[in-house]
Motif scaffolding. Sequence first.
Motif, PDB file in Angstrom:
ATOM      1  N   ALA A 199       0.831  -1.208   0.000  1.00 26.56           N
ATOM      2  CA  ALA A 199       0.000   0.000   0.000  1.00 26.56           C
ATOM      3  C   ALA A 199       0.864   1.256   0.000  1.00 26.56           C
ATOM      4  N   ASN A 200       1.933   1.257   0.789  1.00 22.03           N
ATOM      5  CA  ASN A 200       2.836   2.405   0.804  1.00 22.03           C
ATOM      6  C   ASN A 200       3.526   2.588  -0.538  1.00 22.03           C
ATOM      7  N   MET A 225       0.969   4.310  -2.771  1.00 23.97           N
ATOM      8  CA  MET A 225       0.452   5.621  -2.365  1.00 23.97           C
ATOM      9  C   MET A 225       1.529   6.665  -2.100  1.00 23.97           C
ATOM     10  N   ASP A 226       2.787   6.268  -1.888  1.00 25.40           N
ATOM     11  CA  ASP A 226       3.820   7.229  -1.507  1.00 25.40           C
ATOM     12  C   ASP A 226       4.523   7.808  -2.721  1.00 25.40           C
ATOM     13  N   PHE A 229       3.313   6.626  -6.617  1.00 31.21           N
ATOM     14  CA  PHE A 229       1.991   7.207  -6.870  1.00 31.21           C
ATOM     15  C   PHE A 229       1.999   8.262  -7.972  1.00 31.21           C
TER      16      PHE A 229
END
Length: 550
Positions: free
Chosen positions: A282-283, A286-287, A299
Amino acid sequence: MGNWFKSGSPWIWMTGGAVSLSLIAVLGLLLLIAWRGLSYFWPATVYEWQLQDSQGHTSTLIGQLYDSEQVPSERLIAAGYTFSQPPEEMVTRYLIKTGNREFVGLDFRWVLATDIVSRSEPKDVAIFERTKNGNFYGYPLAVLNQGQPVASDNLPLTLAEHVNRAVELSEQALDLQKQDIGAINYQLERIRLKERKLELDHALNADNQAELQSQTDVLNSDYLVLENTLFDYRKQAERDSVVVKDMRGAEVTLNLSQVLHVTYPNDLNLAQKLMQWLTGMANFVMDDPREANTEGGVFPAIFGTVFMVMLMAVIVTPFGVVAAIYLHEYAKKGPITKMIRIAVINLAGVPSIVYGVFGLGFFVYVLGGSIDQLFYPEALPAPTFGSPGVIWSALTLAILTLPVVIVSTEEGLSRIPSAVRQGSLALGATKAETLWRIVIPMASPAIMTGLILAVARAAGEVAPLMLVGVVKLAPTLPLDWNFPFVHLERKFMHLGFHIYDVGFQSPNVEAARPLVYATSFLLVTVIVTLNLTAIGVRNHLREKYRSLEH
């Protein structure tokens, strides 16, 4: 046997076998990319090695085991390595990720099995993921609050609480810098350009200059308030630190403002490792990237890829459909129409880099430069649209994929029976009404097929984008909260170019290799998601207008 060959069955089996082998090869490739990419986020065990070289020097090494290979001992001896004992024909060596870049120098090092005295898996060793200088491996000893030790019965829990506090403050500072302070800088630049435009138009007088100056003063005062708040956030985030014992036996103090996560991988059970694996993925999605794109997430590249592809689809679909309708429904058969069809077919075979050169020369320099001269003279010599951007990338890929949409739409139009057109005209409809209400709806599945092929090709193209808009790291996204909210002139990041940059331009090849697989799998996932969405729309349209075929 002869009758069996004459029946054509062997060719059917050969065709089926070839299709099966192709599917197996594609699925195998996807599984390989998925395995190598997704396994990167699994919390690997941290080992502590006791080493002794051929001269008898001992040392301690802390890190994660990345790879191993068999090396001929003769090659090591020829390279100048001396063994303390006669080696076997093949010697195993291990690739270890050591981190601690500011003290060790490199993130990775090779260790020979003959140099290993012992190996252990200590439970209290921690991995500190940092904003710069990569990971840090060591044993946490104490948490410091303004330089004073914090009393704690549970050091990992106390450390996690202080890390979360520092991360939250750092995120607040980053949001303040990007959004509020960024908005003020954007408005100050617009005021400067407005004043410059009035000056060029010879309309700048004392009244409007005073008004612009008052707006600037208000923004500057707001900027000072936000700047003080930003410094306060950073000062609070830098309050705490942690003392860590590293592999050299030295005690190192790490400021928690540079720490993102602290994990104890050797002390995690299966459920905790699975949760950390999902959190890592997830990081990654999204990062923002950091450390020359070898750390952090992707992202901006995901957003840039999807945004550019959707913008390209909006541009290419109407032009491709209109061109196909003209060629099939209106154009008379003759040498000119034949030449147009040949040109469309030949355009599909032009190398993509040629489209990039055309986009740079025509769209960026000619069209963009003309727009700057007409509408943005106050910003010159700094270009606004006269430099590579997302709009020029979308237009370049629209031209690249235009033949695909035209050919697919024409095939769909040719499958519509002429009796349908004649029946519509016989009932009193005009040719335009027949096209709009009958022909185009019936051809919509073929139009969506062309769009699917165009999206699949555009999402994977890299060469033309390198000339017309894609960059290694984009400071801002093409979409934000500053008017006019959509900034088509900005440069952007792309997953395909990100793979190229990380894989071939990275200063740390070993650290970048897993990210290449992870980003490749993500790019394939984005393409498949876009295609499945278009396929779903196509199937819906096919069912909706199926009655018109009867």
